[in-house]
Design an enzyme around this catalytic site. Structure first.
Site, short mmCIF file in Angstrom:
data_model
loop_
_atom_site.label_atom_id
_atom_site.label_comp_id
_atom_site.label_asym_id
_atom_site.label_seq_id
_atom_site.Cartn_x
_atom_site.Cartn_y
_atom_site.Cartn_z
N PHE A 1 0.66 -1.15 0.36
CA PHE A 1 -0.34 0.12 -0.17
C PHE A 1 0.86 1.08 -0.47
O PHE A 1 0.27 2.54 0.71
CB PHE A 1 -0.91 -0.35 1.15
N ASP A 2 2.14 1.20 -0.25
CA ASP A 2 3.03 3.01 -0.84
C ASP A 2 2.93 2.94 0.58
O ASP A 2 2.94 4.21 0.66
CB ASP A 2 2.44 3.77 -1.18
N TYR A 3 3.29 2.74 1.78
CA TYR A 3 3.68 2.70 2.90
C TYR A 3 5.36 2.87 3.22
O TYR A 3 5.59 2.96 4.18
CB TYR A 3 3.37 1.40 4.43
N LYS B 1 3.95 6.34 8.24
CA LYS B 1 2.85 6.35 7.24
C LYS B 1 1.83 5.35 7.84
O LYS B 1 0.61 5.98 8.11
CB LYS B 1 2.51 6.51 5.75
#
Length: 801
Positions: A473-475, A502
């Site tokens: 999830f693009d963390y 994040k």
């Protein structure tokens, strides 16, 4: 007779709205949701019918509906103000209308249902309640209220004094704590702050440019960079320009809509200021450094270059690299899109080494360049070492002509440094594309979303800690690590590194070996993933976190009972088994915490004198769904890095994604959407948490409310903390810089800005003995328009007495 037509119209509208609410409520029930909306809708329809027919039972039915809604609201959300508003306000209005109309409602003997006096009393009560609700909207509602206003105990009296009167690095010092020991501006007099001077850079934040810079200040000169990578020096007491340098950044396909420069570095090469790098690598000494460049400003460009300037004159240091520049694209493979590798964050400059990472485009394609982290000699620009996640055991730079392995996790923030241990600490992202991880390399999985500790002089790996396993999830971990010596109960101290994420998790690790000091628990998460995806069965959770409570149906929100119902239906219709629920091609998946944060690149601040961590966060849920690239093209979705469709070339799926919003254009989940939080690191306890920012300047479906309603909006940038007991912040969507009480979170001062801001404030003592607080103000984040943009540098100080 005159009363019949208005009553019929009003009653008819209420009846229709009731039928719609009941129909939506029935839909929600079929999804396993709350029964309240069906019941409320049926009662509303009955009230409307009764009013249209002038039946006396319309009023008691309205009162019953109001009482039921209050009981239901208390059962679901207690006394939470913002969650109570959509649950009660509509039924208060209906009760007000019914009581006001009650003298015209007929009994069976055709006499009035209620005399004017009792009707008037009820009407006043309901009207006053509505006014009370609306009045409450103009006051902040803390999520965590401070237990007392007593100042926190001082555990390190000399904190901040190592930087003197200056602000010599992006996070004030290489520890990244954004703390200043100045108390000239304090709780008692901050209300008197005035603008001391304003400077305009001439580079407006338009066409993809954003001002996210925190200036530095050395002696009596302030240094900052513009989104076009121009470096400017100002007189720190007057704001007068001393010099500027333009590196003539090349506009590429990648950076044309993403131009930022968050800060510059500084090096003093005199013998008593900086030791030379590893002797076997370079023989340069301060004696061979030209006097003109003994003090250097170090900066980077959005087209992938590193350069140094004479801090006094702004002239290029010709002995650095090739006529002042180093090409950071050397050793990197060609990207699918021109200019995919670029730099946005301030470099770490310490002990004769310049340490840089780099940003790459997310979600466009596979085969992006390496995420290699490199160290350069600050005198010569010579490459000293290269930490490559694909070969972490060997930090020797590759020979000229060879490229580092592509698609490794990159480091696009700013690093921190412990001179006693000789270790630099930096956070990493993950191998792009972000939402499909079936193609990830083993070296990417090992170092994704990590805190990495390396020897600054050699680049040798000492340890790393993953804040996420197999990220979907693009963390990316992007905020600067904060270094602190945590005092233990027995009087000893533990050197820790604090990493914000994040995900809202706050990891506190021993910076000597990376072992958790604050407990970390590995919890089971959903693994119901698409074929080919790699998902982990557990994920790490720190005992300290901010805004991480899993969303549930009762957390769905709206400006009215109707869009709240819409949001609850959408929530129940999504895939959601808590954080880490994998994406699917069958239906939308809720993503929370969202991929913008939690805590993003702006980082936090640490009151190093008391051990209090101050951090702003974002609370915005998103949703995502896998979609075949051909299908996306057929229905007209346009691919982009940040938009609502990412193509993810080289993988089986694109991803469609967006904010989780109601039809009115407001978030579908409860406020606040951004907060400021104070955490006592010794105990891990949240001292206070307050909403940050109002809706005043934030467009909703193109309409600017213009009302100061401090609901708490998404934030950007970071805070500044001072020994004066204050936290300064200006990264809100409304146009203000604020000062909060460090001990309570209460707003003590608010100054109006020309436009919104998104950097972090800084402070220093000028040559005139005054304390200044400075913000760079170029516009709120990601507005998607060139309206309300700026180029302001604004300094505040106390007026002369």
């Amino acid at each position: 007779m005159r009363s019949r037509v208005p009553l019929a119209i009003i009653g008819g509208i209420i009846c229709i709205l009731g039928v719609l609410l009941a129909a939506g409520g029935l839909w929600l029930i079929t999804l396993g949701g709350s029964w309240f909306y069906l019941l409320a809708g049926l009662l509303m329809a009955g009230i409307g019918y009764g009013m249209a027919k002038r039946r006396r039972w319309a009023l008691p039915l309205a009162l019953a509906l109001l009482i039921i809604s209050i009981i239901w609201s208390l059962w679901e959300v207690g006394f939470d103000f913002w969650q109570s508003v959509p649950r009660i306000i509509a039924f208060l209005v209906i009760a007000l209308i019914a009581s006001a109309a009650s003298p015209w409602l007929l009994r069976s003997d055709s006499k009035a249902a209620l005399s004017c006096k009792p009707a008037a009393v009820l009407s006043v009560v309901f009207a006053a309640s509505i006014v009370a609700f609306f009045t409450g909207m103009f006051f902040p509602h803390p999520t965590v209220v401070a237990e007392n206003a007593a100042p926190a105990a001082v555990v390190k009296p000399d904190a901040g004094q190592d930087s003197g009167n200056d602000w010599p690095a992006w996070g004030r010092n290489v520890e990244g704590n954004r703390f200043a020991q100045f108390d000239q501006i304090n709780k008692d007099n901050v209300k008197d702050l005035k603008v001391a001077w304003t400077y305009r850079t001439g580079d407006l934040a338009v066409n993809g440019s954003e001002y996210q810079v925190t200036p530095i200040k050395i002696d009596n000169t302030m240094y900052l960079c513009t989104p076009m990578n121009k470096v400017i020096a100002l007189d720190a007491t007057t704001g007068k320009e001393r010099w500027r340098f333009d590196p003539h950044m090349k506009i590429t396909d990648s950076n044309k809509q993403w131009k930022r420069c968050r800060g510059v570095g500084y090096a003093d090469l005199t013998a008593d200021k900086v030791s030379p790098p590893v002797a076997s690598v370079t023989q340069n000494t301060s004696a061979t450094t030209p006097a003109a460049c003994r003090k250097r400003i170090v900066s980077t460009t959005n087209d992938g270059r590193l350069f140094t300037l004479d801090a006094e004159t702004g002239a290029l240091c010709d002995d650095f690299g090739t006529h002042g520049f180093v090409d950071l694209k050397e050793g990197l493979s060609e990207a699918p899109e021109q200019g995919s590798y670029y730099l946005t964050s301030a470099p770490l400059v310490a002990d004769g080494v310049v340490m840089v990472g780099g940003k790459i485009n997310d979600n466009i394609s596979t085969d992006e360049p390496a995420g290699v982290v490199r160290g350069y000699d600050v005198r010569t620009g010579k490459l000293l070492w290269a930490f490559d996640p694909a070969r972490p055991e060997d930090s020797t730079p590759l020979p000229s002509g060879q490229n580092y392995a592509p698609e490794s996790p990159n480091f696009w923030g700013t690093a921190s440094y412990d001179p006693k241990l000789g270790l630099a600490y930096f956070p990493t992202g993950n191998q792009t594309p972000d939402f499909w991880n079936g193609n990830r390399h083993p070296y990417s999985e090992e170092f994704n979303d990590s805190i990495v500790a390396i020897e600054l002089k050699t680049g040798k790996l000492r340890w790393h800690f993953r804040t996420a396993n197999q990220d979907q999830f693009d963390y990316d971990v992007s905020s600067q690590p904060i270094l602190y010596d945590l005092k233990n109960k027995d009087g000893t101290t533990t050197p820790v590194v604090i990493q914000l994420t994040k995900r809202g998790q706050v990891f506190v690790l021993d910076r000597r070996d990376g072992k958790p000091v604050v407990p970390v628990e590995y919890r089971k998460v959903s693994t119901d993933a698409m074929p080919g995806m790699k998902v982990a069965s557990t994920q790490p959770y720190s005992k300290i976190s901010v805004g991480t409570e899993p969303l549930k149906e009762s957390d769905m929100w709206g400006a009215s009972i109707f869009d709240q119902l819409y949001c609850r239906i959408q929530f129940k219709d999504m895939r959601w088994e808590g954080e880490w629920t994998p994406l699917s091609d069958k239906k939308r998946t809720l993503i929370y915490p969202g991929y913008y944060g939690g805590m993003n690149w702006g980082g936090g601040a640490l009151d190093a004198s008391t051990g209090t961590l101050i951090v702003n966060d974002i609370r915005m849920a998103q949703w995502g769904r896998f979609i075949k690239q051909d299908e996306a093209k057929r229905i007209g979705l346009k691919p982009s890095t940040e938009g609502e469709y990412s193509e993810q070339k080289g993988t089986p799926w694109g991803v469609e994604r967006s904010m989780f919003m109601s039809p009115l254009g407001i978030p579908c989940f409860k406020p606040p959407f951004g907060t400021m939080t104070a955490i006592d690191l010794a105990s891990g306890k949240t001292k206070w948490q307050v909403p940050m920012g109002s809706i005043q300047d934030a467009p909703v479906n193109g309409v600017v409310p213009g009302l100061y309603i401090p609901m708490g909006m998404p934030t950007m940038g970071g805070p500044l903390v001072t020994k004066g007991g204050l936290t300064f912040f200006h990264g809100t969507l409304d146009y203000y810089v604020r000062a909060l009480d460090n001990d309570t979170g209460k707003e003590l001062w608010r100054g109006r800005l020309p436009v919104g801001g998104q950097g972090a404030p800084m402070t220093y003592i000028g040559k005139d003995g005054k304390q200044y607080v400075v913000v760079v103000d170029g516009g709120a984040t990601r507005t998607g328009t060139n309206a309300n943009r700026g180029d302001y540098v604004i300094a505040y100080a106390l007026p002369e007495k």
